[in-house]
Design a protein around this motif. Structure first.
Motif, short mmCIF file in Angstrom:
data_model
loop_
_atom_site.label_atom_id
_atom_site.label_comp_id
_atom_site.label_asym_id
_atom_site.label_seq_id
_atom_site.Cartn_x
_atom_site.Cartn_y
_atom_site.Cartn_z
N ILE A 1 0.84 -1.20 0.00
CA ILE A 1 0.00 0.00 0.00
C ILE A 1 0.87 1.25 0.00
CG2 ILE A 1 -1.67 1.33 1.37
CD1 ILE A 1 -2.89 -1.06 -0.08
N THR A 2 1.96 1.25 0.78
CA THR A 2 2.87 2.39 0.82
C THR A 2 3.48 2.64 -0.56
OG1 THR A 2 3.41 1.89 3.12
CG2 THR A 2 4.91 3.33 1.96
N THR A 3 3.85 1.58 -1.25
CA THR A 3 4.42 1.71 -2.59
C THR A 3 3.41 2.31 -3.56
OG1 THR A 3 5.84 -0.19 -2.15
CG2 THR A 3 5.59 0.47 -4.45
N ILE A 4 2.18 1.84 -3.50
CA ILE A 4 1.13 2.38 -4.39
C ILE A 4 0.89 3.85 -4.10
CG2 ILE A 4 -1.32 2.21 -4.99
CD1 ILE A 4 0.34 -0.05 -6.13
N ILE A 5 0.82 4.22 -2.81
CA ILE A 5 0.60 5.63 -2.45
C ILE A 5 1.75 6.50 -2.92
CG2 ILE A 5 0.46 7.21 -0.47
CD1 ILE A 5 -1.22 5.04 0.93
N LEU A 6 2.98 6.02 -2.77
CA LEU A 6 4.13 6.78 -3.25
C LEU A 6 4.13 6.93 -4.76
CD1 LEU A 6 6.97 5.51 -0.91
CD2 LEU A 6 6.05 7.82 -1.04
N MET A 7 3.67 5.92 -5.48
CA MET A 7 3.56 6.03 -6.93
C MET A 7 2.55 7.11 -7.33
SD MET A 7 3.54 2.14 -8.29
CE MET A 7 4.95 1.08 -8.15
N VAL A 8 1.44 7.17 -6.61
CA VAL A 8 0.42 8.19 -6.89
C VAL A 8 0.98 9.58 -6.59
CG1 VAL A 8 -1.83 9.08 -6.13
CG2 VAL A 8 -1.53 6.64 -6.56
N ILE A 9 1.67 9.73 -5.46
CA ILE A 9 2.26 11.03 -5.11
C ILE A 9 3.29 11.46 -6.14
CG2 ILE A 9 3.78 12.17 -3.43
CD1 ILE A 9 2.27 10.60 -1.24
N SER A 10 4.11 10.52 -6.59
CA SER A 10 5.12 10.83 -7.59
C SER A 10 4.48 11.29 -8.90
CB SER A 10 5.99 9.60 -7.84
OG SER A 10 6.91 9.83 -8.86
N SER A 11 3.42 10.62 -9.32
CA SER A 11 2.72 11.02 -10.54
C SER A 11 2.07 12.39 -10.38
CB SER A 11 1.65 9.99 -10.89
OG SER A 11 2.25 8.75 -11.16
N PHE A 12 1.50 12.64 -9.20
CA PHE A 12 0.90 13.95 -8.94
C PHE A 12 1.94 15.06 -9.01
CE2 PHE A 12 -0.11 17.25 -5.79
CZ PHE A 12 -1.26 17.77 -6.37
N LEU A 13 3.10 14.83 -8.40
CA LEU A 13 4.16 15.85 -8.42
C LEU A 13 4.68 16.09 -9.83
CD1 LEU A 13 6.12 14.97 -5.17
CD2 LEU A 13 4.69 16.97 -5.60
#
Length: 135
Positions: free
Chosen positions: A21-33
């Protein structure tokens, strides 16, 4: 294929759900940035007087009017500083995604290897060895 993917995601959640879940959330944050850095091009282009600033989304026109009230040097510094901070945050999040993905993949394959090894060691080999002795 959907069942195989669903099964794989289920196995990943069972093995280490928090890391997954942490990896998925970090992927979303990275795409948002990454999207924000592209959006930062609008004020930069407006300062360079390329195009109009009409109908900008997300309150960006207020931000641009604030920037335009500043002296040019300060305006440029604020924009480049924001851009630098966002790019740094994006690079850090991408790095964290890579590290966590490797942890997840190595842990998953190690668990799978151990599971298959246990199954091989507990299987009945007598049936196979008796068939091969007659040859």
């Amino acid at each position: 294929m959907a069942n195989g993917l669903r099964e794989l995601l289920g196995d990943l959640m069972k093995k280490d759900g928090k890391l997954f879940i942490t990896t998925i959330i970090l992927m979303v944050i990275s795409s948002f940035l990454q999207g924000v850095t592209i959006l930062m091009l609008v004020p930069i282009m407006n300062i360079m007087e390329v195009g109009e600033a009409a109908d900008l989304p997300f309150g960006l026109s207020r931000f641009l009017s604030f920037l335009l009230s500043l002296p040019f040097g300060l305006r440029l510094f604020v924009l480049l500083f924001c851009f630098f901070i966002i790019m740094t945050m994006q690079a850090v999040s991408v790095r964290m995604v890579k590290v966590r993905s490797m942890q997840l993949a190595s842990g998953f394959t190690a668990d799978m290897r151990e599971e298959y090894y246990d199954e091989l060691m507990s299987s009945s080999w007598e049936r196979y060895s008796s068939d091969n002795q007659s040859v």
